[in-house]
Write a protein that holds these residues in place. Structure first.
Motif, PDB file in Angstrom:
ATOM      1  N   GLU A  26       0.811  -1.207   0.000  1.00  0.00           N
ATOM      2  CA  GLU A  26       0.000   0.000   0.000  1.00  0.00           C
ATOM      3  C   GLU A  26       0.853   1.268   0.000  1.00  0.00           C
ATOM      4  OE1 GLU A  26      -2.277  -0.289   3.685  1.00  0.00           O
ATOM      5  OE2 GLU A  26      -0.890   1.148   4.552  1.00  0.00           O
ATOM      6  N   ARG A  27       0.246   2.330  -0.522  1.00  0.00           N
ATOM      7  CA  ARG A  27       0.930   3.605  -0.613  1.00  0.00           C
ATOM      8  C   ARG A  27       1.202   4.207   0.752  1.00  0.00           C
ATOM      9  NH1 ARG A  27       0.988   6.038  -5.596  1.00  0.00           N
ATOM     10  NH2 ARG A  27      -0.169   4.973  -7.245  1.00  0.00           N
ATOM     11  N   ALA A  28       0.429   3.805   1.776  1.00  0.00           N
ATOM     12  CA  ALA A  28       0.617   4.355   3.122  1.00  0.00           C
ATOM     13  C   ALA A  28       1.915   3.876   3.742  1.00  0.00           C
ATOM     14  CB  ALA A  28      -0.556   3.963   4.017  1.00  0.00           C
ATOM     15  N   PHE A  29       2.644   3.049   3.033  1.00  0.00           N
ATOM     16  CA  PHE A  29       3.955   2.568   3.472  1.00  0.00           C
ATOM     17  C   PHE A  29       4.808   3.699   4.022  1.00  0.00           C
ATOM     18  CE2 PHE A  29       7.829   0.120   3.198  1.00  0.00           C
ATOM     19  CZ  PHE A  29       8.795   1.005   2.740  1.00  0.00           C
ATOM     20  N   SER A  30       4.716   4.872   3.423  1.00  0.00           N
ATOM     21  CA  SER A  30       5.578   5.981   3.797  1.00  0.00           C
ATOM     22  C   SER A  30       5.211   6.590   5.145  1.00  0.00           C
ATOM     23  CB  SER A  30       5.530   7.071   2.719  1.00  0.00           C
ATOM     24  OG  SER A  30       4.217   7.582   2.620  1.00  0.00           O
ATOM     25  N   ALA A  31       4.123   6.140   5.743  1.00  0.00           N
ATOM     26  CA  ALA A  31       3.627   6.751   6.979  1.00  0.00           C
ATOM     27  C   ALA A  31       4.140   6.082   8.240  1.00  0.00           C
ATOM     28  CB  ALA A  31       2.095   6.722   6.992  1.00  0.00           C
ATOM     29  N   TYR A  32       4.823   4.958   8.142  1.00  0.00           N
ATOM     30  CA  TYR A  32       5.201   4.255   9.356  1.00  0.00           C
ATOM     31  C   TYR A  32       6.619   3.708   9.299  1.00  0.00           C
ATOM     32  CZ  TYR A  32       2.692   0.980   6.293  1.00  0.00           C
ATOM     33  OH  TYR A  32       2.204   0.297   5.208  1.00  0.00           O
ATOM     34  N   PRO A  33       7.200   3.497  10.488  1.00  0.00           N
ATOM     35  CA  PRO A  33       8.558   2.950  10.547  1.00  0.00           C
ATOM     36  C   PRO A  33       8.574   1.479  10.140  1.00  0.00           C
ATOM     37  CG  PRO A  33       7.671   3.143  12.752  1.00  0.00           C
ATOM     38  CD  PRO A  33       6.674   3.778  11.836  1.00  0.00           C
ATOM     39  N   TYR A  95      13.308 -11.206   7.921  1.00  0.00           N
ATOM     40  CA  TYR A  95      11.947 -10.711   7.848  1.00  0.00           C
ATOM     41  C   TYR A  95      11.918  -9.187   7.898  1.00  0.00           C
ATOM     42  CZ  TYR A  95      10.811 -15.490   9.298  1.00  0.00           C
ATOM     43  OH  TYR A  95      10.706 -16.856   9.378  1.00  0.00           O
ATOM     44  N   CYS A  96      11.057  -8.604   7.083  1.00  0.00           N
ATOM     45  CA  CYS A  96      10.773  -7.185   7.240  1.00  0.00           C
ATOM     46  C   CYS A  96       9.463  -7.058   8.011  1.00  0.00           C
ATOM     47  CB  CYS A  96      10.671  -6.477   5.896  1.00  0.00           C
ATOM     48  SG  CYS A  96       9.358  -7.056   4.816  1.00  0.00           S
ATOM     49  N   ALA A  97       9.296  -5.936   8.669  1.00  0.00           N
ATOM     50  CA  ALA A  97       8.123  -5.727   9.496  1.00  0.00           C
ATOM     51  C   ALA A  97       7.741  -4.260   9.507  1.00  0.00           C
ATOM     52  CB  ALA A  97       8.392  -6.208  10.919  1.00  0.00           C
ATOM     53  N   ALA A  98       6.445  -4.027   9.691  1.00  0.00           N
ATOM     54  CA  ALA A  98       5.913  -2.672   9.722  1.00  0.00           C
ATOM     55  C   ALA A  98       5.184  -2.431  11.035  1.00  0.00           C
ATOM     56  CB  ALA A  98       4.956  -2.451   8.554  1.00  0.00           C
ATOM     57  N   ASN A  99       5.367  -1.243  11.582  1.00  0.00           N
ATOM     58  CA  ASN A  99       4.636  -0.858  12.783  1.00  0.00           C
ATOM     59  C   ASN A  99       3.613   0.200  12.402  1.00  0.00           C
ATOM     60  OD1 ASN A  99       3.673  -0.031  15.224  1.00  0.00           O
ATOM     61  ND2 ASN A  99       5.628   0.694  16.022  1.00  0.00           N
ATOM     62  N   THR A 100       2.425  -0.249  12.060  1.00  0.00           N
ATOM     63  CA  THR A 100       1.356   0.688  11.694  1.00  0.00           C
ATOM     64  C   THR A 100       0.463   1.000  12.885  1.00  0.00           C
ATOM     65  OG1 THR A 100      -0.287  -0.976  11.066  1.00  0.00           O
ATOM     66  CG2 THR A 100       1.330  -0.346   9.398  1.00  0.00           C
ATOM     67  N   ARG A 101       0.726   0.358  14.003  1.00  0.00           N
ATOM     68  CA  ARG A 101      -0.146   0.486  15.183  1.00  0.00           C
ATOM     69  C   ARG A 101       0.281   1.693  16.018  1.00  0.00           C
ATOM     70  NH1 ARG A 101      -0.489  -5.097  17.451  1.00  0.00           N
ATOM     71  NH2 ARG A 101       1.695  -4.656  17.882  1.00  0.00           N
ATOM     72  N   SER A 102       1.437   1.613  16.651  1.00  0.00           N
ATOM     73  CA  SER A 102       1.903   2.730  17.474  1.00  0.00           C
ATOM     74  C   SER A 102       2.781   3.702  16.698  1.00  0.00           C
ATOM     75  CB  SER A 102       2.691   2.205  18.669  1.00  0.00           C
ATOM     76  OG  SER A 102       3.939   1.684  18.239  1.00  0.00           O
ATOM     77  N   ARG A 103       3.314   3.194  15.575  1.00  0.00           N
ATOM     78  CA  ARG A 103       4.223   3.973  14.729  1.00  0.00           C
ATOM     79  C   ARG A 103       5.463   4.424  15.504  1.00  0.00           C
ATOM     80  NH1 ARG A 103       0.490   7.205  10.323  1.00  0.00           N
ATOM     81  NH2 ARG A 103      -0.957   5.488   9.975  1.00  0.00           N
ATOM     82  N   THR A 107      12.881  -1.605  18.619  1.00  0.00           N
ATOM     83  CA  THR A 107      13.714  -2.778  18.378  1.00  0.00           C
ATOM     84  C   THR A 107      12.974  -4.061  18.769  1.00  0.00           C
ATOM     85  OG1 THR A 107      14.691  -2.698  20.589  1.00  0.00           O
ATOM     86  CG2 THR A 107      15.777  -1.413  18.860  1.00  0.00           C
ATOM     87  N   ARG A 108      11.771  -3.930  19.311  1.00  0.00           N
ATOM     88  CA  ARG A 108      11.039  -5.094  19.813  1.00  0.00           C
ATOM     89  C   ARG A 108      10.115  -5.690  18.763  1.00  0.00           C
ATOM     90  NH1 ARG A 108       8.492  -2.719  25.253  1.00  0.00           N
ATOM     91  NH2 ARG A 108       7.551  -1.386  23.664  1.00  0.00           N
ATOM     92  N   PRO A 109      10.247  -6.981  18.496  1.00  0.00           N
ATOM     93  CA  PRO A 109       9.359  -7.615  17.512  1.00  0.00           C
ATOM     94  C   PRO A 109       7.876  -7.425  17.849  1.00  0.00           C
ATOM     95  CG  PRO A 109      11.175  -9.078  18.069  1.00  0.00           C
ATOM     96  CD  PRO A 109      11.255  -7.918  19.004  1.00  0.00           C
ATOM     97  N   SER A 110       7.550  -7.385  19.117  1.00  0.00           N
ATOM     98  CA  SER A 110       6.141  -7.286  19.521  1.00  0.00           C
ATOM     99  C   SER A 110       5.515  -5.948  19.146  1.00  0.00           C
ATOM    100  CB  SER A 110       6.003  -7.502  21.030  1.00  0.00           C
ATOM    101  OG  SER A 110       6.759  -6.533  21.736  1.00  0.00           O
ATOM    102  N   ASP A 111       6.327  -4.964  18.828  1.00  0.00           N
ATOM    103  CA  ASP A 111       5.794  -3.654  18.435  1.00  0.00           C
ATOM    104  C   ASP A 111       5.420  -3.598  16.956  1.00  0.00           C
ATOM    105  OD1 ASP A 111       7.906  -1.738  20.686  1.00  0.00           O
ATOM    106  OD2 ASP A 111       5.836  -2.426  20.918  1.00  0.00           O
ATOM    107  N   TYR A 112       5.792  -4.603  16.202  1.00  0.00           N
ATOM    108  CA  TYR A 112       5.519  -4.626  14.771  1.00  0.00           C
ATOM    109  C   TYR A 112       4.313  -5.530  14.507  1.00  0.00           C
ATOM    110  CZ  TYR A 112       9.939  -2.241  14.191  1.00  0.00           C
ATOM    111  OH  TYR A 112      10.948  -1.321  14.259  1.00  0.00           O
TER     112      TYR A 112
END
Length: 125
Positions: A26-33, A95-103, A107-112
């Motif tokens: 998605e284009r919103a990719f640019s909105a999150y770490p 693995y790559c991961a996105a944090n769209t929740r807290s943004r 470094t914690r996997p649980s945040d993604y």
């Protein structure tokens, strides 16, 4: 729903380089770490690097600092991990991961909350 697809893994000799890519749906990719992690058999998932939404800041684990570089192309919704001077101990699924929740930059996997399916990197000695 964000879909992440990694590519670029493979079998290389020690000292070689690889560039991993992670394409987001998605284009919103640019909105999150975004972050890169890896997991070797029998081990916990290990943080490698994260990059802020703008790409302006990055952070690395000590195990890869100076050898790996995380970057992103927001126009193409793609995350990268350039890996140089690879060592046998770098062998793992990446693995790559996105944090769209807290943004939060974390470094914690649980945040993604979104993860790719992983790409295997094997480094022979």
């Amino acid at each position: 729903q964000v879909q992440l697809v990694e590519s670029g893994g493979g079998l290389v000799q020690a000292g070689a380089s690889l560039r991993l890519s992670c394409a987001a749906s998605e284009r919103a990719f640019s909105a999150y770490p975004m972050g890169w992690f890896r997991q070797a058999p029998g081990k916990e998932r290990e943080f490698l690097a994260f990059i802020t939404w703008s790409g302006g800041d990055t952070y690395y684990s000590d195990s890869v600092k100076g050898r790996f570089t995380i970057s992103r192309d927001n126009a193409k919704s793609t995350l990268f991990l350039q890996m140089n001077s690879l060592k046998p101990e770098d062998t793992a699924a990446y693995y790559c991961a996105a944090n769209t929740r807290s943004r939060a930059n974390s470094t914690r996997p649980s945040d993604y909350n979104y993860w790719g399916q992983g790409t295997q990197v094997t480094v022979s000695s």
